[in-house]
Design a protein around this motif. Structure first.
Motif, PDB file in Angstrom:
ATOM      1  N   TRP A  84       0.819  -1.210   0.000  1.00 10.47           N
ATOM      2  CA  TRP A  84       0.000   0.000   0.000  1.00 10.47           C
ATOM      3  C   TRP A  84       0.855   1.262   0.000  1.00 10.47           C
ATOM      4  O   TRP A  84       0.445   2.285  -0.542  1.00 10.47           O
ATOM      5  CB  TRP A  84      -0.933   0.000   1.198  1.00 10.47           C
ATOM      6  N   GLY A  85       2.026   1.197   0.597  1.00  6.96           N
ATOM      7  CA  GLY A  85       2.926   2.347   0.570  1.00  6.96           C
ATOM      8  C   GLY A  85       3.944   2.240  -0.540  1.00  6.96           C
ATOM      9  O   GLY A  85       4.087   3.129  -1.381  1.00  6.96           O
ATOM     10  N   LEU A  86       4.635   1.103  -0.572  1.00  6.78           N
ATOM     11  CA  LEU A  86       5.762   0.911  -1.484  1.00  6.78           C
ATOM     12  C   LEU A  86       5.353   1.018  -2.951  1.00  6.78           C
ATOM     13  O   LEU A  86       6.023   1.675  -3.754  1.00  6.78           O
ATOM     14  CB  LEU A  86       6.399  -0.452  -1.209  1.00  6.78           C
ATOM     15  N   HIS A  87       4.255   0.383  -3.322  1.00 11.77           N
ATOM     16  CA  HIS A  87       3.809   0.364  -4.715  1.00 11.77           C
ATOM     17  C   HIS A  87       2.617   1.285  -4.979  1.00 11.77           C
ATOM     18  O   HIS A  87       2.633   2.083  -5.918  1.00 11.77           O
ATOM     19  CB  HIS A  87       3.438  -1.055  -5.131  1.00 11.77           C
ATOM     20  N   ASP A  88       1.574   1.170  -4.143  1.00  6.79           N
ATOM     21  CA  ASP A  88       0.320   1.858  -4.448  1.00  6.79           C
ATOM     22  C   ASP A  88       0.419   3.371  -4.289  1.00  6.79           C
ATOM     23  O   ASP A  88       0.092   4.128  -5.208  1.00  6.79           O
ATOM     24  CB  ASP A  88      -0.797   1.308  -3.559  1.00  6.79           C
ATOM     25  N   LEU A  89       0.841   3.839  -3.121  1.00  7.98           N
ATOM     26  CA  LEU A  89       0.956   5.280  -2.922  1.00  7.98           C
ATOM     27  C   LEU A  89       1.955   5.878  -3.910  1.00  7.98           C
ATOM     28  O   LEU A  89       1.724   6.960  -4.457  1.00  7.98           O
ATOM     29  CB  LEU A  89       1.376   5.603  -1.487  1.00  7.98           C
ATOM     30  N   ASP A  90       3.041   5.181  -4.147  1.00  5.66           N
ATOM     31  CA  ASP A  90       4.035   5.687  -5.084  1.00  5.66           C
ATOM     32  C   ASP A  90       3.400   5.915  -6.461  1.00  5.66           C
ATOM     33  O   ASP A  90       3.613   6.968  -7.087  1.00  5.66           O
ATOM     34  CB  ASP A  90       5.197   4.699  -5.196  1.00  5.66           C
ATOM     35  N   ALA A  91       2.614   4.952  -6.922  1.00  5.66           N
ATOM     36  CA  ALA A  91       1.962   5.075  -8.227  1.00  5.66           C
ATOM     37  C   ALA A  91       0.925   6.187  -8.234  1.00  5.66           C
ATOM     38  O   ALA A  91       0.810   6.940  -9.208  1.00  5.66           O
ATOM     39  CB  ALA A  91       1.320   3.744  -8.614  1.00  5.66           C
ATOM     40  N   VAL A  92       0.163   6.312  -7.163  1.00  7.12           N
ATOM     41  CA  VAL A  92      -0.869   7.358  -7.083  1.00  7.12           C
ATOM     42  C   VAL A  92      -0.219   8.741  -7.111  1.00  7.12           C
ATOM     43  O   VAL A  92      -0.710   9.652  -7.791  1.00  7.12           O
ATOM     44  CB  VAL A  92      -1.729   7.176  -5.814  1.00  7.12           C
ATOM     45  N   LEU A  93       0.867   8.910  -6.395  1.00  5.46           N
ATOM     46  CA  LEU A  93       1.560  10.205  -6.385  1.00  5.46           C
ATOM     47  C   LEU A  93       2.062  10.569  -7.783  1.00  5.46           C
ATOM     48  O   LEU A  93       1.815  11.675  -8.281  1.00  5.46           O
ATOM     49  CB  LEU A  93       2.727  10.174  -5.403  1.00  5.46           C
ATOM     50  N   ARG A  94       2.751   9.651  -8.421  1.00 11.37           N
ATOM     51  CA  ARG A  94       3.314   9.938  -9.736  1.00 11.37           C
ATOM     52  C   ARG A  94       2.214  10.159 -10.774  1.00 11.37           C
ATOM     53  O   ARG A  94       2.307  11.072 -11.610  1.00 11.37           O
ATOM     54  CB  ARG A  94       4.251   8.806 -10.160  1.00 11.37           C
ATOM     55  N   SER A  95       1.176   9.345 -10.717  1.00 11.76           N
ATOM     56  CA  SER A  95       0.063   9.481 -11.648  1.00 11.76           C
ATOM     57  C   SER A  95      -0.659  10.808 -11.459  1.00 11.76           C
ATOM     58  O   SER A  95      -1.027  11.481 -12.435  1.00 11.76           O
ATOM     59  CB  SER A  95      -0.919   8.322 -11.464  1.00 11.76           C
ATOM     60  N   SER A  96      -0.860  11.219 -10.205  1.00 11.28           N
ATOM     61  CA  SER A  96      -1.580  12.463  -9.917  1.00 11.28           C
ATOM     62  C   SER A  96      -0.815  13.678 -10.427  1.00 11.28           C
ATOM     63  O   SER A  96      -1.390  14.587 -11.027  1.00 11.28           O
ATOM     64  CB  SER A  96      -1.841  12.588  -8.413  1.00 11.28           C
ATOM     65  N   VAL A  97       0.493  13.695 -10.187  1.00 10.36           N
ATOM     66  CA  VAL A  97       1.305  14.815 -10.648  1.00 10.36           C
ATOM     67  C   VAL A  97       1.251  14.918 -12.173  1.00 10.36           C
ATOM     68  O   VAL A  97       1.113  16.005 -12.740  1.00 10.36           O
ATOM     69  CB  VAL A  97       2.754  14.664 -10.150  1.00 10.36           C
ATOM     70  N   GLU A  98       1.336  13.767 -12.826  1.00 10.05           N
ATOM     71  CA  GLU A  98       1.305  13.775 -14.295  1.00 10.05           C
ATOM     72  C   GLU A  98      -0.076  14.136 -14.828  1.00 10.05           C
ATOM     73  O   GLU A  98      -0.214  15.008 -15.696  1.00 10.05           O
ATOM     74  CB  GLU A  98       1.725  12.404 -14.824  1.00 10.05           C
TER      75      GLU A  98
END
Length: 284
Positions: A84-98
């Motif tokens: 939930w932190g290592l993969h999921d939050l990381d992806a959500v952060l990068r996706s949101s910024v983009e």
């Protein structure tokens, strides 16, 4: 305005997210809301709508195995809490910024309970300047008031192993609110019994907490005895040694409330408390 987003993690897992677009001529910031353990993103909709009306773009999301990101029966779900932190939050952060064409300086992460203590497992968190922790601490039973120890040790040593042996997962109808996959429950249990929660897990890189240099504001509530008393909130904050840290403990009667506890902060009746966060969440 609200729309659905699909977020694809680096390992190929698909997550369901929702974007609440800011109202007004100019965006004040971007907020990423990380849910508590087993809490679906819809729980935070009033909170997200409030901040969208206040001028923020807000993203909520369901972690793998939870809510709309659940795939199949929980007995067969492979999610672990670390994911939930290592993969999921990381992806959500990068996706949101983009997706939102945002600058990292605009972004704040709001973590409720485990959504806060898992945050710095995400490599992208190092680029986020603000982390708001709401009722979020470590799960180290030794840091809880001694009156809570029998309940906690009973859960980790007896109840959870028994449930996993019988069902293969932890059923939500037992009080957690959502079915927890085996891997999530096992990570949670193991960390809570460790000497230093997830920071004692040799299989996990937790160096992101030590390296984080942003601002961290923790809100805790004096009637949150069973989940996030001040002692475990302070324990979590201690793992951010380079951050600019602040802990605000709220006594419900002093803000005109009978109770807030672990969950009620996000109820619409508490909008006057949310308003106080706006200056802190907006980029300076």
């Amino acid at each position: 305005m609200e729309n659905t987003i699909e977020v694809i993690c680096q390992d190929g897992r698909s997550l369901a997210a929702r974007h609440f677009a800011h109202r007004g001529p100019q965006r004040r910031g971007v907020l990423i809301i990380n849910s508590a353990t087993g809490v679906a993103q819809r729980y935070y909709q009033p909170f997200a709508e409030y901040f969208a009306a206040a001028g923020f773009d807000v993203v909520t999301w369901d972690a793998r195995g939870i809510g709309q990101s659940r795939s199949g029966h929980p007995r067969h779900e492979t999610a672990r809490m670390r994911d939930w932190g290592l993969h999921d939050l990381d992806a959500v952060l990068r996706s949101s910024v983009e997706t939102l064409s945002a600058d990292w300086a605009e972004v704040s992460v709001i973590g409720h309970s485990s959504g806060g203590h898992l945050s710095a497992l995400a490599p992208a968190m190092q680029q986020v300047p603000r982390l708001l922790l709401i009722a979020s601490g470590t799960g180290n039973w030794r840091k809880y008031p001694k009156g809570q120890w029998p309940r906690l040790l009973g859960a980790w040593h007896a109840a959870m192993p028994l449930l996993l042996a019988i069902f293969g997962y932890v059923p939500g109808w037992l009080g957690i609110g959502h079915d927890l996959p085996r891997g999530v429950a096992e990570d949670w249990r193991r960390w809570c019994l460790n000497a230093d929660y997830l920071f004692s897990d040799a299989t996990l890189d937790s160096s992101g907490y030590v390296r984080y240099r942003g601002k961290v504001l923790a809100l805790s509530f004096t009637d949150d005895h069973g989940y996030a008393p001040a002692s475990v909130v302070d324990d979590l904050l201690a793992h951010f040694p380079l951050a600019e840290r602040e802990h605000r403990q709220i006594h419900p009667p002093t803000v005109g409330r009978r109770e807030i506890g672990h969950f009620a902060y996000f109820r619409p009746t508490n909008q006057d408390l949310w308003e106080e966060l706006e200056p802190w969440l907006a980029p300076t």
